[in-house]
Design a protein around this motif. Structure first.
Motif, PDB file in Angstrom:
ATOM      1  N   ILE A 420       0.841  -1.204   0.000  1.00  0.00           N
ATOM      2  CA  ILE A 420       0.000   0.000   0.000  1.00  0.00           C
ATOM      3  C   ILE A 420       0.871   1.247   0.000  1.00  0.00           C
ATOM      4  O   ILE A 420       0.574   2.230  -0.697  1.00  0.00           O
ATOM      5  CB  ILE A 420      -0.947  -0.013   1.217  1.00  0.00           C
ATOM      6  CG1 ILE A 420      -1.951  -1.166   1.103  1.00  0.00           C
ATOM      7  CG2 ILE A 420      -1.689   1.314   1.339  1.00  0.00           C
ATOM      8  CD1 ILE A 420      -2.760  -1.398   2.371  1.00  0.00           C
ATOM      9  N   GLN A 421       1.964   1.218   0.751  1.00  0.00           N
ATOM     10  CA  GLN A 421       2.868   2.365   0.797  1.00  0.00           C
ATOM     11  C   GLN A 421       3.498   2.607  -0.575  1.00  0.00           C
ATOM     12  O   GLN A 421       3.603   3.751  -1.022  1.00  0.00           O
ATOM     13  CB  GLN A 421       3.958   2.132   1.846  1.00  0.00           C
ATOM     14  CG  GLN A 421       4.827   3.360   2.106  1.00  0.00           C
ATOM     15  CD  GLN A 421       5.854   3.106   3.177  1.00  0.00           C
ATOM     16  OE1 GLN A 421       6.530   2.071   3.182  1.00  0.00           O
ATOM     17  NE2 GLN A 421       5.985   4.031   4.119  1.00  0.00           N
ATOM     18  N   ARG A 422       3.882   1.525  -1.249  1.00  0.00           N
ATOM     19  CA  ARG A 422       4.453   1.663  -2.601  1.00  0.00           C
ATOM     20  C   ARG A 422       3.426   2.261  -3.552  1.00  0.00           C
ATOM     21  O   ARG A 422       3.737   3.140  -4.357  1.00  0.00           O
ATOM     22  CB  ARG A 422       4.924   0.308  -3.122  1.00  0.00           C
ATOM     23  CG  ARG A 422       6.278  -0.139  -2.589  1.00  0.00           C
ATOM     24  CD  ARG A 422       6.831  -1.290  -3.396  1.00  0.00           C
ATOM     25  NE  ARG A 422       5.959  -2.449  -3.376  1.00  0.00           N
ATOM     26  CZ  ARG A 422       6.011  -3.405  -2.453  1.00  0.00           C
ATOM     27  NH1 ARG A 422       6.904  -3.335  -1.473  1.00  0.00           N
ATOM     28  NH2 ARG A 422       5.192  -4.440  -2.494  1.00  0.00           N
ATOM     29  N   GLN A 423       2.184   1.769  -3.465  1.00  0.00           N
ATOM     30  CA  GLN A 423       1.138   2.280  -4.332  1.00  0.00           C
ATOM     31  C   GLN A 423       0.892   3.765  -4.067  1.00  0.00           C
ATOM     32  O   GLN A 423       0.687   4.547  -5.008  1.00  0.00           O
ATOM     33  CB  GLN A 423      -0.153   1.480  -4.109  1.00  0.00           C
ATOM     34  CG  GLN A 423      -0.069   0.046  -4.606  1.00  0.00           C
ATOM     35  CD  GLN A 423      -1.268  -0.787  -4.150  1.00  0.00           C
ATOM     36  OE1 GLN A 423      -2.055  -0.371  -3.296  1.00  0.00           O
ATOM     37  NE2 GLN A 423      -1.400  -1.982  -4.711  1.00  0.00           N
ATOM     38  N   SER A 424       0.937   4.150  -2.785  1.00  0.00           N
ATOM     39  CA  SER A 424       0.748   5.556  -2.433  1.00  0.00           C
ATOM     40  C   SER A 424       1.861   6.411  -3.032  1.00  0.00           C
ATOM     41  O   SER A 424       1.609   7.483  -3.585  1.00  0.00           O
ATOM     42  CB  SER A 424       0.719   5.707  -0.910  1.00  0.00           C
ATOM     43  OG  SER A 424       0.647   7.059  -0.532  1.00  0.00           O
ATOM     44  N   ARG A 425       3.081   5.916  -2.932  1.00  0.00           N
ATOM     45  CA  ARG A 425       4.208   6.672  -3.491  1.00  0.00           C
ATOM     46  C   ARG A 425       4.111   6.772  -5.007  1.00  0.00           C
ATOM     47  O   ARG A 425       4.418   7.813  -5.592  1.00  0.00           O
ATOM     48  CB  ARG A 425       5.526   5.996  -3.099  1.00  0.00           C
ATOM     49  CG  ARG A 425       5.884   6.184  -1.626  1.00  0.00           C
ATOM     50  CD  ARG A 425       7.067   5.338  -1.245  1.00  0.00           C
ATOM     51  NE  ARG A 425       7.456   5.562   0.153  1.00  0.00           N
ATOM     52  CZ  ARG A 425       8.270   4.764   0.836  1.00  0.00           C
ATOM     53  NH1 ARG A 425       8.789   3.691   0.249  1.00  0.00           N
ATOM     54  NH2 ARG A 425       8.571   5.043   2.082  1.00  0.00           N
ATOM     55  N   GLU A 426       3.663   5.686  -5.627  1.00  0.00           N
ATOM     56  CA  GLU A 426       3.529   5.708  -7.083  1.00  0.00           C
ATOM     57  C   GLU A 426       2.469   6.706  -7.520  1.00  0.00           C
ATOM     58  O   GLU A 426       2.632   7.408  -8.526  1.00  0.00           O
ATOM     59  CB  GLU A 426       3.191   4.308  -7.587  1.00  0.00           C
ATOM     60  CG  GLU A 426       4.381   3.353  -7.523  1.00  0.00           C
ATOM     61  CD  GLU A 426       3.967   1.898  -7.699  1.00  0.00           C
ATOM     62  OE1 GLU A 426       2.757   1.653  -7.988  1.00  0.00           O
ATOM     63  OE2 GLU A 426       4.821   1.012  -7.552  1.00  0.00           O
TER      64      GLU A 426
END
Length: 878
Positions: A420-426
């Motif tokens: 989820i954190q990666r998706q948020s950063r993306e």
């Protein structure tokens, strides 16, 4: 023996043995981008181990401040639960850069341990690399250690290297027998390693081959906290004198009769140790200019502070804990580290601000977690979505959520959190179009060239301080030292002497013209930038559009350098104004104000400093002091002197900078300001007038920023403001500027009344906004019942959607309500009825099926869908 005595005895011993005592380097490595923090005593000397011949001192001893938290060196999770792990610790070290090697340090180390520290031989043993017969023989035959107390170990224990390539060598470690009754003499756990002697005698090549070094080096490290535990007869570092000063203060602050708060005695003891350790780490980091943030070193500091706040809460301390305990840290370590006293206000202010900010969200986050724990989840797993909501909304670092979960017998879905954190950063980067550009490659090309020239010994003398910025510019006669073309058609040039100021000390670089004359006529090249080599031994100029002209820049060729007078004068005005501003701040706010950064340009200045918010009266007073000094036409005098002499005379130094102890440049305006500075300045303060502050605000915990203009730039700015005022007055129908504020207030009052009326109509409309279709389903991992409400597309109003979600949430609190109108979406959750649910986390679940973006708080989240929803069929897959 106290920790203070151990520090002194160690450094005295090695100074007596010919070593130079150097102060601790900064915890934040200044010339090593590979490390977050200095995690060992040798870190500041890496360059000298790579090239011993360049070391200014061949034998050195230090007490190095170290931090292991974040990055590849991270002891944060173990702190408080083991006897030896710390985030902040001190490393006693002595180093040789080709002056001595294995034999000498073994003899010195044993003599120090036995004679200076009086450690009995029957409590000691040493280890050597299994193939290092030389070290074994020295210990056995020269020092006289019983061979039964010399243990041969493999390279995994007794061979040290700086990396896959570079200096490396065997090591020898000295151990103490703790006589822990839980272990026999043959058990490794009984023995405490406290001093590591590394003999850097090889260089490992790219082929893995070990080749002897021409100049062998020595690197030793002894943990102060470990030695203190030995000499004070303690089994745990936290029971030593300096830690106990802080821990006794913690005991005194626990609620009466509730010394362990809401936890058992073992957990309470761990909490006290966490707080004591984290107070040390956070205070020293802040003292070096690291402030809490959400990235890099600042995020590590934020995690440390927030772990301590939570530990305090478990002990029943509901207010700020670290800032309240700070006097005990000063008492324990202030004599050894005077910066703790000098920067008290800054450190306490930042700690208090960060603690209070977290305390405001801590309770809400704990309520959410308690709801999750009470939900009856058979897997006893905190979902990635819930963990991310705690992180994103309530400021809970993941490791803090893991600790709280573990204390309650739960685990956290870390993999889902990271996804989820990666998706948020993306999503956050989706609008960023930058890829590797030509400018990026050129920047690397410039950096590589500067390093290459530095290693080749290229140097030049800066002559810019001799130029009066207010005088008519004249071309300086210089010679070409070296030149190189860049791939984009620009060129890099070193001239000697060089009148161009290189960017540094917060000041932008000079610009100007390089002129070359030959038989074919003269050629002019624009200087667009100037940078200093890493060592500062030369200034490298960047020339634009030099392709096909390389032949003109021959070594020794005479050239003429003209500095852009407007840019130089503007920078000088604002640099002198920066010094006056610093002095005015210290006079108005107090001497505890510390500079935290600056930017000096031809068109203005930016000044960062440690303080609470300033009021309008203070800002006007500061402006008045600067303008008074400017109109006083005070001489700006400069002088070079040893650092100690400059400090003795009262010169102010920027605490994040390192200075040459032998010679520093002092810039003084008599009776007003005296600072260490290498920048360009006016000859007198007159041209600083007028001075005006254009903005003031917060840039982080305990740190403020002032933006200002001076001299001609300020006159231009003030004229623009007058023109803006006249135009605004005309728009408002004010005949004069003096009545403009009354006209504006009338407009604000009318606008507020209209908004309030519109809000009443909106709330009434939300109550009566019937859905054209509804869809019942379950959301989230706990399957909470939810109802989707599709509103008629007209009249479209995102605020109506949010108000309708709030109305439904309050009237039917047992359900989650999702209201959609076109592309607008809002989700309401009752905190009282559904405490384990979080609106923002549930909205993210919805947006996985209905693509869009959004966020919000615990009880209301809002967003925007990529595609409008108008009929029930579009929700069938939910």
């Amino acid at each position: 023996m106290s920790a203070s005595d151990i520090r002194q005895r160690y450094t005295d011993y090695f100074v007596k043995n010919g070593h130079t005592l150097l102060p601790s380097a900064d915890i934040v490595p200044r010339n090593d981008a590979t490390l977050l923090f200095s995690s060992a005593g040798m870190v500041p000397f890496k360059q000298f181990f790579l090239n011993p011949a360049t070391a200014p001192h061949k034998m050195v001893t230090t007490v190095q401040k170290c931090v292991r938290a974040g990055g590849k060196h991270n002891d944060l999770d173990q702190v408080g639960f083991t006897p030896r792990h710390h985030t902040f610790f001190e490393m006693l070290g002595n180093f040789s850069f080709g002056a001595y090697s294995k034999r000498e340090i073994i003899h010195m180390a044993w003599k120090f341990v036995r004679q200076e520290l009086n450690m009995p031989e029957d409590r000691l043993r040493v280890t050597v690399l299994e193939t290092d017969n030389e070290a074994y023989d020295i210990w056995k035959n020269e020092v006289g250690v019983d061979p039964r107390r010399i243990v041969r170990c493999g390279p995994e224990d007794n061979f040290w290297s700086m990396g896959l390539e570079g200096p490396c060598g065997p090591s020898s470690e000295i151990f103490w027998d703790t006589r822990d009754p839980r272990y026999s003499e043959s058990d490794d756990e009984r023995w405490l390693e406290f001093w590591n002697l590394v003999f850097m005698q090889f260089h490992r090549g790219a082929d893995g081959e070990l080749r002897p070094l021409a100049l062998p080096c020595v690197d030793t490290g002894m943990g102060l906290e470990r030695v203190a535990s030995i000499l004070q007869g303690k089994m745990n570092n936290f029971d030593t004198d300096e830690f106990q000063v802080i821990i006794r203060d913690i005991d005194a602050r626990c609620p009466p009769g509730q010394n362990s708060g809401n936890v058992d005695l073992a957990k309470a003891l761990a909490c006290k140790r966490i707080i004591a350790d984290h107070l040390r780490a956070s205070a020293f980091l802040i003292s070096e200019g690291v402030f809490p943030s959400n990235i890099g070193r600042g995020y590590v500091l934020r995690r440390i502070i927030r772990r301590a706040v939570r530990a305090g809460r478990l002990l029943g301390i509901n207010d700020s804990v670290l800032s309240a305990l700070y006097p005990s840290l000063e008492l324990a370590m202030g004599a050894a580290y005077p910066e703790l006293l000098e920067r008290r206000q800054l450190i306490v202010s930042v700690l208090e601000s960060e603690e209070k900010m977290f305390l405001r969200t801590l309770d809400k986050g704990l309520v959410l977690l308690e709801g999750i724990f009470a939900s009856g989840n058979s897997k006893r797993l905190v979902s990635g979505a819930d963990a991310f909501s705690l992180y994103d909304t309530h400021g809970f670092p993941l490791d803090l959520t893991e600790i709280i979960a573990r204390d309650n017998g739960w685990t956290v879905d870390v993999e889902a959190f990271e996804q989820i954190q990666r998706q948020s950063r993306e999503r956050n980067k989706a609008s960023w179009k930058g890829k590797l550009t030509k400018q990026d490659s050129v920047a690397r090309e410039i950096e590589a060239t500067c390093l290459e020239w530095e290693e080749a010994g290229i140097s030049s003398q800066f002559s810019g301080h001799d130029v009066d910025p207010e005088a008519k510019p004249t071309a300086a006669t210089c010679r070409v030292v070296t030149f190189k073309s860049l791939s984009n058609g620009d060129g890099l040039l070193v001239i000697d002497p060089c009148p161009f100021y290189a960017v540094g000390g917060g000041q932008e670089s000079d610009a100007g013209i390089i002129t070359i004359g030959d038989s074919e006529g003269s050629h002019e090249f624009a200087v667009s930038d100037a940078v200093a080599m890493p060592s500062g031994q030369a200034t490298v100029l960047r020339l634009t559009a030099t392709s096909d002209q390389e032949h003109l820049f021959r070594g020794g060729q005479t050239v003429y350098a003209t500095v852009d007078e407007v840019r130089r004068l503007g920078s000088a005005v604002h640099h002198t104004a920066t010094h006056l501003l610093n002095a005015a701040l210290r006079k108005t706010v107090g001497a505890s104000v510390m500079q935290a950064g600056s930017l000096v340009q031809a068109g203005g200045l930016r000044f960062d400093f440690t303080s609470s918010a300033l009021g309008n009266e203070q800002l006007r007073e500061i402006e008045g002091l600067v303008n008074k000094a400017a109109l006083g036409n005070i001489e700006v005098a400069t002088a070079c002197m040893p650092l100690d002499q400059a400090k003795a005379q009262g010169a102010i130094a920027l605490f994040s900078e390192k200075y040459d102890a032998a010679s520093v440049r002092v810039v003084q305006m008599a009776g007003v300001s005296m600072e260490l500075c290498g920048g360009t300045h006016l000859r007198s303060t007159r041209a600083v007038f007028p001075f005006h502050i254009t903005a003031e605000g917060s840039i982080g915990a305990g740190t403020r920023r002032i933006e200002a203009k001076a001299g001609v730039a300020a006159s231009v700015w003030l004229q623009q403001q007058l023109e803006y005022g006249r135009a605004t007055a005309q728009t408002l129908g004010a005949a004069q500027l003096s009545v403009m504020d009354k006209k504006a207030q009338q407009l604000v009052d009318r606008n507020r009344a209209l908004r309030e009326e519109a809000d009443r109509w909106l709330r009434a409309a939300a109550v009566n906004a019937e859905a054209v279709a509804t869809h019942s389903t379950a959301l989230g991992e706990r399957g909470v019942p939810a109802v989707f409400h599709i509103l008629a597309p007209l009249p479209f109003n995102p605020r109506l959607v949010a108000e309708r979600a709030c109305h439904l949430r309050d009237t039917e609190p047992s359900l989650v309500h999702v209201v959609i109108q076109g592309r607008a979406i809002a989700l309401g959750v009752s905190a009282e009825q559904l405490p384990a649910e979080h609106a923002a986390a549930l909205l993210r679940c919805v947006l996985e099926k209905l693509p869009g973006k959004g966020g919000g708080q615990a009880s209301l989240a809002q967003g925007q869908l990529e595609t409008a929803v108008a009929e029930l069929a579009q929700l069938a897959h939910l």
